[in-house]
Write an enzyme that holds these catalytic residues in place. Structure first.
Site, PDB file in Angstrom:
ATOM      1  N   CYS A   1      -3.787  -6.120   9.491  1.00 43.98           N
ATOM      2  CA  CYS A   1      -3.260  -5.082   8.598  1.00 43.98           C
ATOM      3  C   CYS A   1      -2.195  -4.254   9.330  1.00 43.98           C
ATOM      4  O   CYS A   1      -1.241  -3.782   8.716  1.00 43.98           O
ATOM      5  CB  CYS A   1      -4.378  -4.152   8.138  1.00 43.98           C
ATOM      6  SG  CYS A   1      -5.811  -5.014   7.492  1.00 43.98           S
TER       7      CYS A   1
ATOM      8  N   CYS B   1      -3.571 -10.749   0.087  1.00 47.27           N
ATOM      9  CA  CYS B   1      -4.394  -9.604  -0.312  1.00 47.27           C
ATOM     10  C   CYS B   1      -3.629  -8.726  -1.297  1.00 47.27           C
ATOM     11  O   CYS B   1      -4.202  -7.827  -1.894  1.00 47.27           O
ATOM     12  CB  CYS B   1      -4.847  -8.782   0.900  1.00 47.27           C
ATOM     13  SG  CYS B   1      -3.518  -7.942   1.751  1.00 47.27           S
TER      14      CYS B   1
HETATM   15 FE1  FES Z   1      -4.374  -6.479   3.396  1.00 47.97          FE
HETATM   16 FE2  FES Z   1      -5.406  -4.695   5.131  1.00 47.97          FE
HETATM   17  S1  FES Z   1      -6.474  -6.026   3.775  1.00 47.97           S
HETATM   18  S2  FES Z   1      -3.346  -5.147   4.765  1.00 47.97           S
END
Ligand code: FES
Length: 141
Positions: free
Chosen positions: A103, A34
């Site tokens: 996360c 991400c």
């Molecule tokens: Fe990557 Fe929350 S979406 S840490």
């Protein structure tokens, strides 16, 4: 997706955001998938974490968990801070949606990385410019 009031509070008013000048330990963790990055700064006196600050380039859940995590480790001996798990942080936030649990792992790992960096400096194996970079955070959404 439902967020608890605590999560929203820490997301909208995150505590301990920023950097610590002359920090005793700095840890950075990143997630390749991400692209979220968290950097944690700690100040240590007599084995106790006297201050903690963070900077996150990441999602709301990552911001809320880092905010809560810094609040939970401030004033704690290092050994206790190392025992802080992401589930304890999530519990303190009164829960996170299941897809956002991962996360919170970033915050836990960033604390561990900052402590690693602190110990490495004590052993003379790292300088203030080094950071432990850890990217084994499982990212599943
Ligand atoms: Fe990557 Fe929350 S979406 S840490």
């Amino acid at each position: 997706m439902e967020y608890s009031e605590k999560v929203m509070d820490h997301f909208q008013h995150p505590r301990n955001v920023g950097e610590i000048e002359n920090a005793d330990g700095i840890g950075q963790v990143g997630n390749a998938k991400c692209g979220d990055i968290m950097r944690m700064y700690i100040k240590v006196e007599d084995g106790v974490i006297t201050d903690a600050k963070f900077k996150t380039f990441g999602c709301g859940a990552a911001i809320a968990t880092s905010s809560m995590a810094t609040e939970l480790i401030k004033g704690k001996p290092i050994e206790e801070a190392l025992k802080l798990t992401n589930s304890a942080v999530v519990e303190a936030l009164e829960g996170l949606p299941p897809v956002k649990i991962h996360c919170s792992v970033l915050a836990e790992q960033a604390i561990k990385a900052a402590v690693d960096n602190y110990y490495a400096r004590l052993r003379g194996e790292a300088s203030g410019d080094d950071m432990t970079v850890n990217s084994d955070c499982e990212h599943v959404n």
